[in-house]
Enzyme design. Structure first.
Site, mmCIF file in Angstrom:
data_model
loop_
_atom_site.group_PDB
_atom_site.id
_atom_site.type_symbol
_atom_site.label_atom_id
_atom_site.label_comp_id
_atom_site.label_asym_id
_atom_site.label_seq_id
_atom_site.Cartn_x
_atom_site.Cartn_y
_atom_site.Cartn_z
ATOM 1 N N GLY A 1 -37.331 -11.510 14.927
ATOM 2 C CA GLY A 1 -36.074 -10.895 14.509
ATOM 3 C C GLY A 1 -35.590 -9.948 15.595
ATOM 4 N N GLY B 1 -38.393 -7.799 17.277
ATOM 5 C CA GLY B 1 -39.497 -8.380 18.013
ATOM 6 C C GLY B 1 -40.010 -9.654 17.395
ATOM 7 N N ASP C 1 -34.594 -0.363 5.002
ATOM 8 C CA ASP C 1 -34.246 -1.755 5.316
ATOM 9 C C ASP C 1 -34.855 -2.710 4.288
ATOM 10 O OD1 ASP C 1 -34.662 -4.021 8.146
ATOM 11 O OD2 ASP C 1 -32.986 -3.749 6.758
#
Length: 856
Positions: free
Chosen positions: A17, A20, A128
């Site tokens: 993503g 990394g 997130d």
């Protein structure tokens, strides 16, 4: 940081993503598998600092529902995190590949919230949360991953960068996160709410579209209340979902600990209900979104009492209705440990299932029971197939199992029917084992239909639609199956899928099954957006269909739904007649007529149509719909008789008991009503039941108890107009006029502009209590225009006119309400005290066994 790269050997890439890549690796020193996350978005010291920051955050946490950190190492000035390897799928993928029950979904949410609670208790905000960062293994264990942009509470929270790295996913952000404002734990609560809503309801609370479009709606729009979309969900759950999605941060007060606690109670209660009702089938709660065609459901009652199941299958008239087969196809089941890739499994299952469904649809004297009804009933009854068959009113149950490798599947079809003179036991009346070669979709489709037909070899000519059949290209079959799986199984319909269906039917206009799929998609998009272009596109598609389809019974059904969504009830009625002329079955016609009568307010005709339909298919849903139609028309004795029949078969059916309690309350049988509501709220206290219990106590002049339950009802649903009106009435009775008027004004604010009868009657009462005579009379007149000879409307009219001191009009409506079985005890409320000076009112009370009404 020590360079420890030699300790680990990479095996394969697991994913990547913006932050990394993640590899599966072997820890050579400790001889275990690990996951290594190499940060590639940053470089040099930034990368090291970022890795250390994430590692320090994870190091604070040791919880079963959070991925654990083992180590950090440096390689070529790039940092890597060594973490626990969790052999799993993301939540999105897991949900696609597993048919989850409500209990399983609630358990996943409980685990997710438990992990989030641990993070928040350690001062960590994830920032997130999204389905791709939620991992689940085959055993159903869940872990939260990727704390890459997490932060500690009290750190500077403003969002400076607009890059994807460090900012998060717009689809699951809180409004304050999108606006780049200060963040605390409540941003995670909002993200959790989106995930929970999407998991339980099946759609994103803020709709589909681009990330920016969804983000704009997150900031500006309020999602539809989950109670309107979730079948059979308790108010405790739907209210919890909406509380997590409150936009103002100051009003979003729930903590993860509180949510976990509530989910635990809801999960326990749900499981207890399933355990205690193995012999019953509670009807689904109403939904607002109609599923057209083979699974068509419409909502008519805001009081959450009716789910009118208009269950359509397209087949031809039988000379002897008793020979009809009412077929329920259970979801095909794949034997575990299949070597077939997951994506291929899903398409094979969809091909086999749709082939069987189309075979039933295309067979004279066969009726396909709604896929939605079958799935909802299966979720409630589990493996109790005899009870499932009885509740569905099915003559035949079809079960399917597949055991597959990469090239073929060993398929087993079984047709289950009741044993002679013993409906509680099933027998396998026909069974078919065969090998399905995994090759062309068109071949798999036709082979499945042929093998399915063999189950009915002695009785019916299966799959003879009477439509001209023409060869269909394999590529078009494959496109259709992919779209069927995407739309029907994954519920991922959008303009793009509708466009692809239109292109497919342009190339292959004789692929008849695709017309129903197009119709469902177009009408669902219209209901989501109210954009009539989707209806125009459907109309154009039907106009350009081949003549064989355009003059078939199928097209008449398509046009029935098109007209009904446009509100053209006269046209819809014409299509019912046309469908009958083209050979539609009597059961289909009855269910269409029931829908038409109910939607037009002709409840007496709806009740008769549902009763006649029940005689052809004695299902629990049709019996309940008959009872509710009687209730809506004010025929309380018929409603009570029908609901008693339902409860005789399913004595623990909560919805049946609720409707029975409502009947008793309206009749003035207060002791029975109070006992019934008290039993219901002890099991599953919903706001509507608490409100009705408060009403019953008020009518019984137990005002303190009435106030207690009215307050509980409002606490569960603070913006529910009925709860507010009921509480205001009780406050007014107890002398707290200022607070009561405040609540009446809230009722007006919530209901003004709504044109349904149930809202208009309550709005008129609120206007009357506030002394706004003109508005009260205009509103109650509008309610009277919408429905005639209705006891509840007559009662509300009497109340309004009594409050406005229009005594002659009030007494007229008292007469009508009493004639429609509204109990005389309802006139013991103080709103009618002024009528006691009228001899005619006293006479009415005396004649209805309420002699003491005007003695004081």
């Amino acid at each position: 940081m020590v360079n420890m790269q030699g300790q680990y050997s990479k095996i394969r890439l697991l994913g990547e993503g913006g932050m990394g890549k993640v590899y599966l690796a072997q820890d050579n020193k400790l001889e275990r598998q690990v996951a290594i996350k190499e940060l590639t978005a940053l470089s040099g010291e930034q990368s090291l600092e970022h890795a250390l920051a994430e590692a320090r955050i994870l190091a604070r946490l040791s919880h079963a529902n959070i991925i654990q950190i083992y180590n950090v190492y440096e390689q070529n000035n790039q940092a890597a995190l060594v973490m626990e390897y969790f052999h799993s799928q993301s939540l999105s993928q897991y949900q696609k590949e597993n048919q989850l029950s409500m209990v399983e979904k609630l358990e996943l949410l409980r685990q997710l919230t438990s992990g989030l609670k641990a993070a928040h208790q350690h001062g960590i905000i994830h920032c997130d949360l999204k389905p791709s960062n939620i991992l689940i293994n085959k055993q159903g264990q869940l872990k939260i991953a990727d704390f890459g942009i997490a932060r500690l509470a009290g750190q500077e929270q403003g969002i400076e960068s607009d890059s994807s790295a460090g900012y998060g996913c717009l689809f699951y952000m809180s409004p304050e996160h999108i606006a780049r404002q200060a963040l605390d734990y409540r941003t995670d609560i909002f993200s959790l709410g989106i995930i929970a809503y999407q998991l339980l309801v099946g759609s994103h609370p803020f709709g589909q579209g681009s990330a920016n479009q969804v983000a704009e709606r997150i900031c500006q729009q309020v999602p539809e209340h989950a109670k309107n979309l979730l079948c059979d969900a308790p108010a405790a759950l739907t209210d919890l979902l909406m509380a997590m999605l409150v936009k103002p941060v100051a009003k979003r007060t729930l903590t993860a600990a509180e949510i976990e606690n509530r989910l635990g109670h809801i999960l326990m209660q749900w499981q207890q209900n399933l355990d205690s009702e193995q012999a019953t089938l509670p009807l689904p709660e109403p939904i607002t979104k109609k599923q057209h065609g083979f699974s068509a459901i419409k909502l008519f009652s805001g009081a959450c009492l009716l789910c009118l199941l208009v269950l359509f299958a397209f087949y031809f008239v039988s000379q002897d209705e008793s020979d009809n087969k009412h077929v329920a196809i259970l979801k095909p089941r794949l034997i575990e440990n299949s070597a077939m890739p997951a994506a291929q499994q899903a398409l094979v299952l969809s091909t086999v299932e749709d082939a069987m469904r189309q075979a039933v649809i295309n067979t004279k004297n066969m009726y396909l029971i709604s896929q939605r009804e079958v799935m909802a009933t299966t979720a409630l009854l589990g493996d109790n197939l005899a009870k499932l068959k009885q509740a569905l009113g099915a003559s035949d149950l079809i079960t399917t199992s597949l055991e597959c490798d990469t090239n073929r599947c060993n398929v087993r079809f079984a047709r289950l029917t009741s044993r002679p003179n013993n409906a509680e036991h099933l027998s396998v009346s026909a069974e078919n084992h065969w090998f399905l070669l995994i090759e062309k979709f068109s071949v798999m489709y036709s082979a499945s239909q042929g093998q399915f037909a063999a189950l009915f070899a002695k009785e019916l000519a299966v799959n003879k639609a009477g439509l001209l059949q023409k060869p269909i290209k394999e590529s078009d079959y494959q496109r259709y199956i992919n779209l069927y799986h995407e739309i029907k199984e994954q519920r991922q319909y959008n303009e793009h899928s509708l466009s692809k269906l239109a292109e497919l039917l342009t190339r292959s206009p004789y692929l008849y099954a695709a017309y129903a799929l197009y119709r469902d998609t177009a009408l669902d998009l219209y209901l989501d957006s109210r954009d009539k272009k989707y209806l125009q596109q459907l109309d154009s598609l039907l106009q350009n269909a081949p003549p064989e389809y355009r003059y078939s019974v199928y097209e008449a059904i398509d046009r029935f739904w098109l007209a009904s969504d446009l509100g053209q009830m006269d046209v819809a009625q014409q299509q019912i007649t046309e469908a009958k002329h083209r050979g539609a079955d009597a059961l289909l016609i009855l269910e269409q007529q029931a829908y038409m009568h109910f939607s037009s307010g002709h409840y007496d005709k709806a009740a008769q149509a549902y009763t006649d339909a029940y005689k052809l298919r004695p299902s629990l849903s049709l019996l309940y719909n008959s009872a509710f139609s009687y209730w809506r028309m004010g025929a309380l004795s018929e409603a009570e008789k029908t609901i008693e029949s339902l409860l005789k078969q399913y004595p623990n059916n909560i919805k049946g008991k609720r409707l029975q309690a409502n009947i008793w309350l309206l009749q003035g049988q207060l002791a029975s009503a109070i006992a019934a509501y008290q039993a219901i709220v002890n099991i599953n206290p919903q706001s509507s039941d608490l409100t009705n219990l408060a009403l019953a106590y008020a009518l019984n002049k137990q005002y303190k108890k009435s106030l207690e339950f009215a307050q509980k009802a409002l606490a569960k649903a603070p913006k529910h107009p009925f709860n507010l009106l009921n509480l205001a009435d009780i406050e007014m009775m107890m002398g707290d006029k200022q607070l009561a008027k405040s609540h009446y004004q809230q009722v007006v604010s919530l209901l003004v502009g709504k044109n349904e009868v149930k809202y208009l009657t309550n709005l008129a009462q609120a206007y009357a209590q506030l002394g706004q005579a003109d508005l009260a009379i205009a509103t109650i007149n509008k309610a009277q225009e919408l429905t005639s000879d209705n006891g509840e409307v007559s009662y509300a009219s009497a109340l309004v006119y009594s409050l406005l001191n229009e005594k002659s009009s009030a007494i007229h409506h008292v007469k009508v309400a009493l004639k429609n079985n509204v109990g005389a005890v309802w006139y013991n409320l103080p709103w009618f005290d002024a009528l006691c000076r009228e001899a005619q009112f006293k006479k009415l009370m005396d004649s209805h066994a309420n002699t003491g009404r005007c003695n004081n």
